[in-house]
Motif scaffolding. Structure first.
Motif, PDB file in Angstrom:
ATOM      1  N   PRO A 183       0.801  -1.240   0.000  1.00 47.16           N
ATOM      2  CA  PRO A 183       0.000   0.000   0.000  1.00 47.16           C
ATOM      3  C   PRO A 183       0.825   1.278   0.000  1.00 47.16           C
ATOM      4  O   PRO A 183       0.390   2.302  -0.546  1.00 47.16           O
ATOM      5  CB  PRO A 183      -0.826  -0.127   1.289  1.00 47.16           C
ATOM      6  CG  PRO A 183      -0.985  -1.597   1.483  1.00 47.16           C
ATOM      7  CD  PRO A 183       0.336  -2.179   1.041  1.00 47.16           C
ATOM      8  N   ALA A 184       2.025   1.256   0.563  1.00 47.58           N
ATOM      9  CA  ALA A 184       2.854   2.461   0.616  1.00 47.58           C
ATOM     10  C   ALA A 184       3.280   2.932  -0.769  1.00 47.58           C
ATOM     11  O   ALA A 184       3.618   4.107  -0.950  1.00 47.58           O
ATOM     12  CB  ALA A 184       4.091   2.194   1.473  1.00 47.58           C
ATOM     13  N   TYR A 185       3.248   2.027  -1.763  1.00 43.77           N
ATOM     14  CA  TYR A 185       3.678   2.375  -3.110  1.00 43.77           C
ATOM     15  C   TYR A 185       2.516   2.770  -4.016  1.00 43.77           C
ATOM     16  O   TYR A 185       2.734   3.171  -5.155  1.00 43.77           O
ATOM     17  CB  TYR A 185       4.437   1.197  -3.731  1.00 43.77           C
ATOM     18  CG  TYR A 185       5.707   0.876  -2.990  1.00 43.77           C
ATOM     19  CD1 TYR A 185       6.897   1.512  -3.298  1.00 43.77           C
ATOM     20  CD2 TYR A 185       5.701  -0.056  -1.950  1.00 43.77           C
ATOM     21  CE1 TYR A 185       8.061   1.233  -2.592  1.00 43.77           C
ATOM     22  CE2 TYR A 185       6.854  -0.337  -1.234  1.00 43.77           C
ATOM     23  CZ  TYR A 185       8.034   0.314  -1.558  1.00 43.77           C
ATOM     24  OH  TYR A 185       9.180   0.046  -0.861  1.00 43.77           O
ATOM     25  N   PHE A 186       1.296   2.632  -3.521  1.00 45.61           N
ATOM     26  CA  PHE A 186       0.122   2.945  -4.338  1.00 45.61           C
ATOM     27  C   PHE A 186      -0.875   3.761  -3.511  1.00 45.61           C
ATOM     28  O   PHE A 186      -2.032   3.375  -3.338  1.00 45.61           O
ATOM     29  CB  PHE A 186      -0.531   1.657  -4.845  1.00 45.61           C
ATOM     30  CG  PHE A 186       0.364   0.822  -5.723  1.00 45.61           C
ATOM     31  CD1 PHE A 186       0.484   1.094  -7.078  1.00 45.61           C
ATOM     32  CD2 PHE A 186       1.109  -0.226  -5.182  1.00 45.61           C
ATOM     33  CE1 PHE A 186       1.320   0.336  -7.884  1.00 45.61           C
ATOM     34  CE2 PHE A 186       1.938  -0.991  -5.984  1.00 45.61           C
ATOM     35  CZ  PHE A 186       2.044  -0.702  -7.344  1.00 45.61           C
ATOM     36  N   GLU A 187      -0.425   4.891  -2.993  1.00 47.91           N
ATOM     37  CA  GLU A 187      -1.255   5.689  -2.079  1.00 47.91           C
ATOM     38  C   GLU A 187      -2.488   6.284  -2.765  1.00 47.91           C
ATOM     39  O   GLU A 187      -3.460   6.621  -2.105  1.00 47.91           O
ATOM     40  CB  GLU A 187      -0.412   6.797  -1.448  1.00 47.91           C
ATOM     41  CG  GLU A 187       0.658   6.246  -0.501  1.00 47.91           C
ATOM     42  CD  GLU A 187       1.427   7.347   0.212  1.00 47.91           C
ATOM     43  OE1 GLU A 187       1.238   8.527  -0.164  1.00 47.91           O
ATOM     44  OE2 GLU A 187       2.219   7.021   1.117  1.00 47.91           O
ATOM     45  N   SER A 188      -2.460   6.390  -4.092  1.00 49.08           N
ATOM     46  CA  SER A 188      -3.612   6.933  -4.813  1.00 49.08           C
ATOM     47  C   SER A 188      -4.707   5.893  -5.023  1.00 49.08           C
ATOM     48  O   SER A 188      -5.785   6.219  -5.522  1.00 49.08           O
ATOM     49  CB  SER A 188      -3.170   7.482  -6.176  1.00 49.08           C
ATOM     50  OG  SER A 188      -2.221   8.510  -6.018  1.00 49.08           O
TER      51      SER A 188
END
Length: 360
Positions: free
Chosen positions: A85-90
């Motif tokens: 999730p930290a790499y796809f915050e959008s």
């Protein structure tokens, strides 16, 4: 057999360097399809853009990580699944839903196509239309000699002792769809009666027969490539025990002895399983009926997960050993450190998988 095993986890993923063309992409796709330790996330219906280009891999400690990129220049960018999730915050909601699927699949012991199908069916994912969950054409061609063990008795049953050249089961299906001899047609009718199916259902039976034994041929080839490497590794590791420094440490000596014994026992046990499968397949052709075919199909399928897990574990460890010690050298201390840090972690998991299969 397998590509280079991924190295230690990295928490920062960078985009892969573009280039290489269609041929390189196709080669990479085929490598993943034929691998024991790689599962492209494109095989799974996911909502998060970007994840479709990533893949799950088993690292040398047999942990599942998400490989965000893999490139000869930049290396392998790996992320623990829960950190995605930290790499796809959008895409917070989408990635949370995708993570549920990924974490369930991540528990699999192997990512070969047969084990992956089983795991994905448990998530109610239709696997029949996913091309990446079938072996590549090049791998099937490699397995032709292994498949002859299973196609020969079929040809003899229908055509007698006549030598008929076939490359794979699809050739047999086409041949049996229009048999060119009266005797062959009679034998096919007899087979259909004994299997309690209609003559028109024979091609479907042959397809199922081919798929179950293609899986066995695939795993057998993996086994034949891995076991000699394990034997070489055990010899290489055994050389450490002649070191004066190691000889003085009884705990180190015992650790090395235990690892050698475990690897030898695992290799012997899984080889014995394949011998059992060979004997059962011969029994089927001695007494063809629906029950004997169902029994051998279920027997082999019930071993897919453990066979895949054991072979996957051995493969990633042997691949890393070969890549770290290209010429088989290394001083005693360097060898000992490698055994403790890379071979020992996860070995108990491989051993437990093989032991559990003895009760199936």
């Amino acid at each position: 057999m397998e590509g280079d095993t991924a190295q230690a986890e990295t928490e920062t993923a960078k985009p892969a360097t573009p280039g290489g063309g269609e041929a390189r992409r196709r080669t990479s796709d085929d490598e993943a399809r034929d691998s024991l330790h790689i599962l492209p996330l494109s095989s799974i219906p996911l909502e998060t853009p970007g994840l479709q280009h990533a893949r799950l891999i088993k690292n040398v400690r047999l942990q599942t990580v998400v490989e965000m990129f893999h490139d000869a220049q930049t290396g392998s960018g790996q992320v623990i699944p829960r950190h995605i999730p930290a790499y796809f915050e959008s895409y917070k909601e989408e990635v949370e839903r995708d993570l549920v699927k990924i974490e369930k699949i991540a528990t699999a012991s192997s990512f070969d196509v047969y084990s992956s199908r089983i795991e994905l069916r448990r998530l109610n994912i239709d696997v029949n239309s996913v091309e990446s969950l079938t072996l590549s054409d090049s791998k099937k061609a490699e397995l032709t000699n292994y498949m002859r063990v299973f196609t020969r008795p079929l040809m003899e049953y229908v055509y007698g002792q006549e030598e008929v050249q076939v490359a794979d089961v699809s050739d047999i299906i086409r041949m049996f769809a229009t048999p060119n001899r009266d005797e062959a047609l009679r034998n096919l009718r007899m087979m259909a009666d004994r299997l309690d199916i209609g003559l028109t259902e024979i091609p479907q039976f042959l397809e199922e027969y081919g798929d179950i034994f293609l899986s066995l041929a695939y795993f057998r080839k993996c086994l034949d490539e891995i076991v000699p490497e394990v034997q070489k590794f055990v010899t290489w590791m055994g050389e450490i025990r002649s070191s004066a420094e190691v000889k003085r440490d009884s705990r180190q000596m015992k650790m090395l002895e235990d690892i050698a014994n475990d690897l030898t026992d695992i290799s012997t046990s899984i080889t014995g399983r394949f011998e059992s499968f060979d004997n059962r397949s011969k029994d089927f052709w001695n007494d063809i009926n629906a029950d004997t075919f169902r029994a051998i199909r279920e027997l082999i399928a019930s071993h897919h997960v453990t066979i895949g897990g054991v072979l996957c574990g051995l493969a990633v460890k042997m691949n890393l050993w070969k890549s770290r010690f290209l010429r088989g050298g290394g001083g005693p201390n360097r060898r000992l450190e490698f055994v403790k840090s890379e071979i020992l972690p996860g070995l108990s998991h491989i051993k437990a998988l093989e032991q559990s299969a003895r009760n199936v």
